[in-house]
Design a protein around this motif. Structure first.
Motif, PDB file in Angstrom:
ATOM      1  N   GLN A  51       0.843  -1.182   0.000  1.00  0.00           N
ATOM      2  CA  GLN A  51       0.000   0.000   0.000  1.00  0.00           C
ATOM      3  C   GLN A  51       0.879   1.234   0.000  1.00  0.00           C
ATOM      4  N   CYS A  52       0.402   2.281  -0.686  1.00  0.00           N
ATOM      5  CA  CYS A  52       1.142   3.525  -0.794  1.00  0.00           C
ATOM      6  C   CYS A  52       0.141   4.658  -0.985  1.00  0.00           C
ATOM      7  N   PRO A  53       0.598   5.904  -0.878  1.00  0.00           N
ATOM      8  CA  PRO A  53      -0.316   7.023  -1.109  1.00  0.00           C
ATOM      9  C   PRO A  53      -0.807   7.020  -2.559  1.00  0.00           C
ATOM     10  N   ALA A  54      -2.067   7.375  -2.739  1.00  0.00           N
ATOM     11  CA  ALA A  54      -2.633   7.446  -4.094  1.00  0.00           C
ATOM     12  C   ALA A  54      -1.853   8.467  -4.906  1.00  0.00           C
ATOM     13  N   GLY A  55      -1.622   8.172  -6.169  1.00  0.00           N
ATOM     14  CA  GLY A  55      -0.922   9.081  -7.064  1.00  0.00           C
ATOM     15  C   GLY A  55       0.588   8.934  -7.067  1.00  0.00           C
ATOM     16  N   SER A  56       1.137   8.066  -6.239  1.00  0.00           N
ATOM     17  CA  SER A  56       2.591   7.879  -6.233  1.00  0.00           C
ATOM     18  C   SER A  56       2.940   6.570  -6.941  1.00  0.00           C
ATOM     19  N   ASP A  57       4.204   6.451  -7.315  1.00  0.00           N
ATOM     20  CA  ASP A  57       4.660   5.198  -7.926  1.00  0.00           C
ATOM     21  C   ASP A  57       5.412   4.341  -6.910  1.00  0.00           C
ATOM     22  N   ASN A  58       5.232   4.637  -5.633  1.00  0.00           N
ATOM     23  CA  ASN A  58       5.914   3.917  -4.573  1.00  0.00           C
ATOM     24  C   ASN A  58       5.540   2.438  -4.540  1.00  0.00           C
ATOM     25  N   CYS A  59       4.290   2.111  -4.892  1.00  0.00           N
ATOM     26  CA  CYS A  59       3.881   0.699  -4.898  1.00  0.00           C
ATOM     27  C   CYS A  59       4.708  -0.093  -5.912  1.00  0.00           C
ATOM     28  N   GLU A  60       4.875   0.464  -7.107  1.00  0.00           N
ATOM     29  CA  GLU A  60       5.683  -0.214  -8.127  1.00  0.00           C
ATOM     30  C   GLU A  60       7.132  -0.340  -7.689  1.00  0.00           C
ATOM     31  N   GLN A  61       7.655   0.710  -7.063  1.00  0.00           N
ATOM     32  CA  GLN A  61       9.039   0.669  -6.594  1.00  0.00           C
ATOM     33  C   GLN A  61       9.226  -0.427  -5.547  1.00  0.00           C
ATOM     34  N   GLN A  62       8.256  -0.545  -4.639  1.00  0.00           N
ATOM     35  CA  GLN A  62       8.335  -1.601  -3.623  1.00  0.00           C
ATOM     36  C   GLN A  62       8.274  -2.985  -4.270  1.00  0.00           C
ATOM     37  N   ALA A  63       7.371  -3.154  -5.238  1.00  0.00           N
ATOM     38  CA  ALA A  63       7.224  -4.446  -5.907  1.00  0.00           C
ATOM     39  C   ALA A  63       8.504  -4.804  -6.673  1.00  0.00           C
ATOM     40  N   GLN A  64       9.059  -3.839  -7.396  1.00  0.00           N
ATOM     41  CA  GLN A  64      10.298  -4.093  -8.136  1.00  0.00           C
ATOM     42  C   GLN A  64      11.435  -4.462  -7.195  1.00  0.00           C
ATOM     43  N   ALA A  65      11.515  -3.776  -6.068  1.00  0.00           N
ATOM     44  CA  ALA A  65      12.581  -4.065  -5.106  1.00  0.00           C
ATOM     45  C   ALA A  65      12.420  -5.460  -4.511  1.00  0.00           C
ATOM     46  N   MET A  66      11.190  -5.825  -4.153  1.00  0.00           N
ATOM     47  CA  MET A  66      10.953  -7.144  -3.561  1.00  0.00           C
ATOM     48  C   MET A  66      11.169  -8.267  -4.566  1.00  0.00           C
ATOM     49  N   CYS A  67      10.830  -8.008  -5.834  1.00  0.00           N
ATOM     50  CA  CYS A  67      10.957  -9.046  -6.865  1.00  0.00           C
ATOM     51  C   CYS A  67      12.338  -9.056  -7.509  1.00  0.00           C
ATOM     52  N   GLY A  68      13.129  -8.040  -7.259  1.00  0.00           N
ATOM     53  CA  GLY A  68      14.411  -7.941  -7.930  1.00  0.00           C
ATOM     54  C   GLY A  68      14.231  -7.689  -9.420  1.00  0.00           C
ATOM     55  N   GLY A  69      13.158  -6.987  -9.782  1.00  0.00           N
ATOM     56  CA  GLY A  69      12.890  -6.673 -11.188  1.00  0.00           C
ATOM     57  C   GLY A  69      11.423  -6.752 -11.521  1.00  0.00           C
ATOM     58  N   ALA A  70      11.103  -7.586 -12.492  1.00  0.00           N
ATOM     59  CA  ALA A  70       9.760  -7.627 -13.070  1.00  0.00           C
ATOM     60  C   ALA A  70       8.728  -8.297 -12.153  1.00  0.00           C
ATOM     61  N   PHE A  71       7.496  -7.797 -12.253  1.00  0.00           N
ATOM     62  CA  PHE A  71       6.371  -8.357 -11.502  1.00  0.00           C
ATOM     63  C   PHE A  71       5.109  -8.198 -12.340  1.00  0.00           C
ATOM     64  N   ASP A  72       4.086  -8.952 -11.995  1.00  0.00           N
ATOM     65  CA  ASP A  72       2.773  -8.846 -12.628  1.00  0.00           C
ATOM     66  C   ASP A  72       1.789  -8.302 -11.605  1.00  0.00           C
ATOM     67  N   ALA A  73       1.073  -7.237 -11.975  1.00  0.00           N
ATOM     68  CA  ALA A  73       0.047  -6.673 -11.096  1.00  0.00           C
ATOM     69  C   ALA A  73      -1.207  -7.533 -11.205  1.00  0.00           C
ATOM     70  N   MET A  74      -1.659  -8.058 -10.083  1.00  0.00           N
ATOM     71  CA  MET A  74      -2.868  -8.887 -10.047  1.00  0.00           C
ATOM     72  C   MET A  74      -4.101  -8.026  -9.803  1.00  0.00           C
ATOM     73  N   ARG A  75      -3.953  -7.012  -8.949  1.00  0.00           N
ATOM     74  CA  ARG A  75      -5.060  -6.105  -8.646  1.00  0.00           C
ATOM     75  C   ARG A  75      -4.467  -4.773  -8.210  1.00  0.00           C
ATOM     76  N   ASN A  76      -5.078  -3.685  -8.675  1.00  0.00           N
ATOM     77  CA  ASN A  76      -4.612  -2.351  -8.374  1.00  0.00           C
ATOM     78  C   ASN A  76      -5.834  -1.508  -8.030  1.00  0.00           C
ATOM     79  N   THR A  77      -5.990  -1.101  -6.762  1.00  0.00           N
ATOM     80  CA  THR A  77      -7.161  -0.330  -6.346  1.00  0.00           C
ATOM     81  C   THR A  77      -6.733   0.904  -5.564  1.00  0.00           C
TER      82      THR A  77
END
Length: 92
Positions: A51-77
């Motif tokens: 979870q991150c503040p609306a309008g930021s790309d912090n969620c993607e940054q967290q996902a990329q960091a945890m995955c070490g690169g690419a990830f697939d978004a399953m749900r984005n709300t």
């Protein structure tokens, strides 16, 4: 007064009934806090929710960091100013 009448008298006491209700409510609340089993994508990969503040790309940054690169978004709300991203890491 026999034992069953004594027990019935105890249960009818308002403070004891309130204490019992409070104990049951706390037990239910604690059960709700227990960890749930992980969710999986349709192809069996474990998913993670960030979870991150609306309008930021912090969620993607967290996902990329945890995955070490690419990830697939399953749900984005987005709700109440909070964005939730459920993702699964891609195989390396």
């Amino acid at each position: 007064m026999n034992r069953s009448q004594t027990l019935a008298a105890r249960v009818k006491h308002p403070l004891r009934g309130a204490a019992l209700a409070a104990a049951l409510a706390m037990t239910g609340a604690l059960a709700a806090c227990s960890s749930a089993p992980p969710l999986f994508s349709p192809d069996g990969r474990p998913t993670t929710l960030v979870q991150c503040p609306a309008g930021s790309d912090n969620c993607e940054q967290q996902a990329q960091a945890m995955c070490g690169g690419a990830f697939d978004a399953m749900r984005n709300t987005t709700e109440n100013g909070v964005r939730s991203l459920l993702y699964a890491c891609r195989a390396k």
